[in-house]
Design an enzyme around this catalytic site. Structure first.
Site, mmCIF file in Angstrom:
data_model
loop_
_atom_site.group_PDB
_atom_site.id
_atom_site.type_symbol
_atom_site.label_atom_id
_atom_site.label_comp_id
_atom_site.label_asym_id
_atom_site.label_seq_id
_atom_site.Cartn_x
_atom_site.Cartn_y
_atom_site.Cartn_z
ATOM 1 N N ALA A 130 0.864 -1.182 0.000
ATOM 2 C CA ALA A 130 0.000 0.000 0.000
ATOM 3 C C ALA A 130 0.899 1.231 0.000
ATOM 4 O O ALA A 130 2.063 1.166 0.416
ATOM 5 C CB ALA A 130 -0.881 -0.022 1.242
ATOM 6 N N GLY B 29 0.837 -4.983 0.826
ATOM 7 C CA GLY B 29 -0.369 -5.067 -0.006
ATOM 8 C C GLY B 29 -0.092 -5.725 -1.357
ATOM 9 O O GLY B 29 -1.002 -6.280 -1.974
ATOM 10 N N GLU C 295 -0.388 -9.270 -0.675
ATOM 11 C CA GLU C 295 -1.825 -9.519 -0.438
ATOM 12 C C GLU C 295 -2.612 -9.522 -1.743
ATOM 13 O O GLU C 295 -3.530 -10.321 -1.924
ATOM 14 C CB GLU C 295 -2.375 -8.457 0.531
ATOM 15 C CG GLU C 295 -1.802 -8.637 1.931
ATOM 16 C CD GLU C 295 -2.091 -7.468 2.855
ATOM 17 O OE1 GLU C 295 -1.749 -6.324 2.502
ATOM 18 O OE2 GLU C 295 -2.679 -7.692 3.919
ATOM 19 N N GLU D 90 4.911 -5.161 7.156
ATOM 20 C CA GLU D 90 4.174 -4.053 7.795
ATOM 21 C C GLU D 90 4.622 -3.788 9.227
ATOM 22 O O GLU D 90 4.534 -2.665 9.719
ATOM 23 C CB GLU D 90 2.664 -4.331 7.777
ATOM 24 C CG GLU D 90 2.007 -4.201 6.419
ATOM 25 C CD GLU D 90 2.009 -5.471 5.590
ATOM 26 O OE1 GLU D 90 2.808 -6.389 5.902
ATOM 27 O OE2 GLU D 90 1.231 -5.549 4.621
#
Ligand code: CAA
Length: 257
Positions: A65, A108, A111, A131
């Site tokens: 992200a 992300g 993911e 993260e």
């Protein structure tokens, strides 16, 4: 349709989405995620497309992200922006999605790859959930999909201690389907997608939905789902054609009906 943060193209019956923010390591900001879901939905309703490939560049699939977008956000802003909910849009796609991953698939990015149905990796792929280094945890399915894919012990190490997996490790632990030289990973993913795209579309759709239920339901409920999906296919012309073609020793002509 033209987009700012992704590129799209259709090759034969495969829809291809390329993440395209090279200046930011393909970081997944809300614009990119919104465009990605829009493109996926467009491909999903296009009858000429039978499978979808999501890819990045040789150097990076996606580095997570977008940290600069999130850095100053409050908990309430994160909640109301619904950024991580955008990832749920991938689950709504009925057609098979293959991630073609080279370079970094972190946070992300990992993911996103795991939200796809299969992963083809180049030898240079690196998978990780770093993260914890930012004082947070994976928020787009990482703690759940990674654990289901590689098991608790390794998922704990990756999420708690930011351990990255090489492509070869990802293959050994069942996170990816194939590891191939970097010159071949996209081609391999496209070939796999193309082979699936010419199969009976309704059977492929039911098959994907049914395998996914293995993650979400009890065995009894999932078997019932599978059985109903199986029975449903006997109401299709493709089932009649498929079985007739077999007995007549010829190739079936699928209509998606
Ligand atoms: N968000 C925003 N920008 C990012 C980014 C990210 N996730 N990852 C890289 N960038 C930017 C860098 O800031 C840099 O920008 P500038 O040139 O303007 O400084 C540019 O991309 C190139 O990055 P690096 O110079 O760091 O490149 P590198 O080759 O030295 O390192 C890397 C590559 C190892 C991927 C490193 O960039 C990195 O560690 N990125 C962050 C990975 C990360 O922590 N991801 C998790 C994000 S949080 C998340 O994903 C939450 C969730 O679950 C939804």
């Amino acid at each position: 349709m033209s987009y700012e943060t992704i590129l799209t193209e259709v090759k034969e019956k495969v829809g291809i989405i390329t993440l395209n923010r090279p200046q930011a390591m393909n970081a997944l900001n809300s614009d990119l995620m919104t465009e990605l879901i829009e493109a996926l939905l467009d491909f999903d309703i296009d009858e000429e497309i039978g499978a979808i490939v999501i890819t990045g560049s040789e150097k990076v699939f996606a580095a997570g992200a977008d940290i600069s977008e999130m850095a100053e956000m409050s908990a309430v802003e994160m909640l109301t922006s619904s950024f991580v909910e955008l990832f749920d849009g991938i689950r709504d796609i009925k057609k098979p999605i293959i991630a073609a991953v080279s370079g970094y698939a972190l946070g992300g990015g990992c993911e996103l790859a795991m939200a796809c149905d299969m992963i083809v990796a180049s030898e240079k792929a690196k998978f990780g959930q770093p993260e914890v280094n930012l004082g947070v945890i994976p928020g787009a399915g990482g703690t759940q999909r990674l654990t289901r894919a590689v098991g608790k012990a390794l998922a704990m190490e990756m999420v708690l201690n930011a351990r990255n997996l090489s492509a070869q490790e990802a293959l050994e632990f069942g996170l990816v389907n194939y590891v191939v030289p970097v010159e071949e990973y996209l081609d391999k993913a496209l070939k796999l997608a193309k082979r699936i795209s010419v199969r009976a579309p309704l059977a492929v759709r039911q098959a994907k939905a049914s395998v996914n239920k293995a993650y979400e339901l009890s065995l009894t409920e999932a078997l019932a789902f599978e059985r109903n999906a199986f029975y449903f296919l006997f109401a299709t012309e493709d089932q009649k054609e498929g079985m007739q073609a077999f007995t007549e020793k010829r190739s079936a002509k699928w209509q998606g009906k």
